[in-house]
Write a protein that holds these residues in place. Sequence first.
Motif, PDB file in Angstrom:
ATOM      1  N   ARG A   1       0.841  -1.208   0.000  1.00 10.49           N
ATOM      2  CA  ARG A   1       0.000   0.000   0.000  1.00 10.49           C
ATOM      3  C   ARG A   1       0.877   1.259   0.000  1.00 10.49           C
ATOM      4  O   ARG A   1       0.603   2.217  -0.723  1.00 10.49           O
ATOM      5  N   SER A   2       1.931   1.251   0.802  1.00 10.88           N
ATOM      6  CA  SER A   2       2.829   2.410   0.863  1.00 10.88           C
ATOM      7  C   SER A   2       3.477   2.679  -0.486  1.00 10.88           C
ATOM      8  O   SER A   2       3.592   3.826  -0.922  1.00 10.88           O
ATOM      9  N   ILE A   3       3.901   1.614  -1.159  1.00 14.10           N
ATOM     10  CA  ILE A   3       4.532   1.770  -2.469  1.00 14.10           C
ATOM     11  C   ILE A   3       3.527   2.316  -3.483  1.00 14.10           C
ATOM     12  O   ILE A   3       3.825   3.234  -4.253  1.00 14.10           O
ATOM     13  N   GLN A   4       2.322   1.762  -3.476  1.00 11.73           N
ATOM     14  CA  GLN A   4       1.305   2.206  -4.437  1.00 11.73           C
ATOM     15  C   GLN A   4       0.916   3.662  -4.203  1.00 11.73           C
ATOM     16  O   GLN A   4       0.779   4.442  -5.155  1.00 11.73           O
ATOM     17  N   PHE A   5       0.742   4.054  -2.950  1.00 13.72           N
ATOM     18  CA  PHE A   5       0.425   5.444  -2.654  1.00 13.72           C
ATOM     19  C   PHE A   5       1.554   6.363  -3.109  1.00 13.72           C
ATOM     20  O   PHE A   5       1.313   7.432  -3.684  1.00 13.72           O
TER      21      PHE A   5
ATOM     22  N   GLY B   1       4.156  13.725 -12.921  1.00 13.35           N
ATOM     23  CA  GLY B   1       4.119  12.880 -14.103  1.00 13.35           C
ATOM     24  C   GLY B   1       5.014  11.674 -13.916  1.00 13.35           C
ATOM     25  O   GLY B   1       6.124  11.786 -13.383  1.00 13.35           O
ATOM     26  N   LEU B   2       4.543  10.508 -14.347  1.00 14.97           N
ATOM     27  CA  LEU B   2       5.270   9.266 -14.093  1.00 14.97           C
ATOM     28  C   LEU B   2       6.664   9.267 -14.722  1.00 14.97           C
ATOM     29  O   LEU B   2       7.612   8.738 -14.151  1.00 14.97           O
ATOM     30  N   ASP B   3       6.804   9.870 -15.901  1.00 17.66           N
ATOM     31  CA  ASP B   3       8.104   9.881 -16.590  1.00 17.66           C
ATOM     32  C   ASP B   3       9.168  10.631 -15.798  1.00 17.66           C
ATOM     33  O   ASP B   3      10.373  10.396 -15.992  1.00 17.66           O
ATOM     34  N   GLN B   4       8.740  11.532 -14.930  1.00 16.14           N
ATOM     35  CA  GLN B   4       9.678  12.345 -14.152  1.00 16.14           C
ATOM     36  C   GLN B   4       9.992  11.737 -12.791  1.00 16.14           C
ATOM     37  O   GLN B   4      10.706  12.348 -11.988  1.00 16.14           O
ATOM     38  N   VAL B   5       9.474  10.543 -12.527  1.00 21.20           N
ATOM     39  CA  VAL B   5       9.639   9.899 -11.221  1.00 21.20           C
ATOM     40  C   VAL B   5      10.487   8.648 -11.377  1.00 21.20           C
ATOM     41  O   VAL B   5      10.296   7.874 -12.322  1.00 21.20           O
ATOM     42  N   THR B   6      11.431   8.443 -10.468  1.00 19.48           N
ATOM     43  CA  THR B   6      12.280   7.257 -10.500  1.00 19.48           C
ATOM     44  C   THR B   6      11.874   6.273  -9.413  1.00 19.48           C
ATOM     45  O   THR B   6      11.207   6.639  -8.436  1.00 19.48           O
ATOM     46  N   VAL B   7      12.311   5.043  -9.579  1.00 19.99           N
ATOM     47  CA  VAL B   7      12.043   4.017  -8.570  1.00 19.99           C
ATOM     48  C   VAL B   7      12.707   4.382  -7.246  1.00 19.99           C
ATOM     49  O   VAL B   7      12.153   4.145  -6.169  1.00 19.99           O
TER      50      VAL B   7
ATOM     51  N   SER C   1      10.731   4.691  -3.788  1.00 22.46           N
ATOM     52  CA  SER C   1      11.159   3.885  -2.638  1.00 22.46           C
ATOM     53  C   SER C   1      11.377   4.754  -1.407  1.00 22.46           C
ATOM     54  O   SER C   1      10.970   4.386  -0.298  1.00 22.46           O
ATOM     55  N   ARG C   2      12.010   5.916  -1.607  1.00 22.17           N
ATOM     56  CA  ARG C   2      12.222   6.818  -0.472  1.00 22.17           C
ATOM     57  C   ARG C   2      10.886   7.302   0.092  1.00 22.17           C
ATOM     58  O   ARG C   2      10.708   7.356   1.311  1.00 22.17           O
ATOM     59  N   ALA C   3       9.964   7.658  -0.790  1.00 16.46           N
ATOM     60  CA  ALA C   3       8.660   8.139  -0.332  1.00 16.46           C
ATOM     61  C   ALA C   3       7.893   7.056   0.412  1.00 16.46           C
ATOM     62  O   ALA C   3       7.132   7.339   1.340  1.00 16.46           O
ATOM     63  N   ALA C   4       8.097   5.794   0.010  1.00  8.88           N
ATOM     64  CA  ALA C   4       7.410   4.674   0.657  1.00  8.88           C
ATOM     65  C   ALA C   4       8.182   4.120   1.847  1.00  8.88           C
ATOM     66  O   ALA C   4       7.711   3.197   2.530  1.00  8.88           O
ATOM     67  N   ASN C   5       9.384   4.671   2.077  1.00  7.21           N
ATOM     68  CA  ASN C   5      10.237   4.235   3.184  1.00  7.21           C
ATOM     69  C   ASN C   5      10.645   2.765   3.048  1.00  7.21           C
ATOM     70  O   ASN C   5      10.634   2.005   4.013  1.00  7.21           O
ATOM     71  N   VAL C   6      10.994   2.382   1.802  1.00  6.11           N
ATOM     72  CA  VAL C   6      11.503   1.036   1.540  1.00  6.11           C
ATOM     73  C   VAL C   6      12.746   1.167   0.665  1.00  6.11           C
ATOM     74  O   VAL C   6      13.027   2.234   0.113  1.00  6.11           O
ATOM     75  N   SER C   7      13.480   0.089   0.510  1.00 10.16           N
ATOM     76  CA  SER C   7      14.639   0.086  -0.375  1.00 10.16           C
ATOM     77  C   SER C   7      14.177  -0.211  -1.803  1.00 10.16           C
ATOM     78  O   SER C   7      13.120  -0.825  -2.006  1.00 10.16           O
TER      79      SER C   7
END
Length: 205
Positions: free
Chosen positions: A22-26, A36-42, A46-52
Amino acid sequence: MIETPAEAEVGLRERKRRATSRSIQFAVLELAAERGLDQVTVDEISRAANVSPRTFFNYFPSKESAMMGENALVEAPALIEEFVAAGPQGDVFDGLLELIQKMALLGTGDRELHQLRRSVLKEYPQLFAVKVAGMRSFEGVLAEAVERRSGADAADGDVSSRSRLIAMLAITTMRHAWVRWAENDDSGSLADNLQASFHMLRTTL
């Protein structure tokens, strides 16, 4: 987020898995909505979701798949076999209701997440098309399961056609429940809406 009784029975490991998913999807949906999705990296997701990033890829193969959410069909084979094993003596619509309710819990009964996804995917018609294709695939899986459950001769064209019709009715009823649930914060749980929509189907037929 209100927890349903069915969700309360889920084990701790599964609860943690769902929370991470859920955290990753949000994270990906909110970042995509902002820039925009093209301007966002994995890495940013990951940082926003607090995961590696490694954890991200354990859950989703790409940022596009994370935007669309988990595919319940991946975890569904055991549930479908359970539905088929009930055989022709049981009511097929009761069986389909139970199957779809269980599959819904494999995905998410999270109204907030679903509403955000619907809003963001409007800007990505190519991903929406993938979602539609997934629903068509699900329809085919259900039709085959209904046919197998009937125990009838697979060469009987009428049985195959009837099974497809039953699957299409079940999918339409599921969508009816989903829309009511997603668009009305006071509509109760997704499971409750599925129950109500299948009841409505019975009284309409």
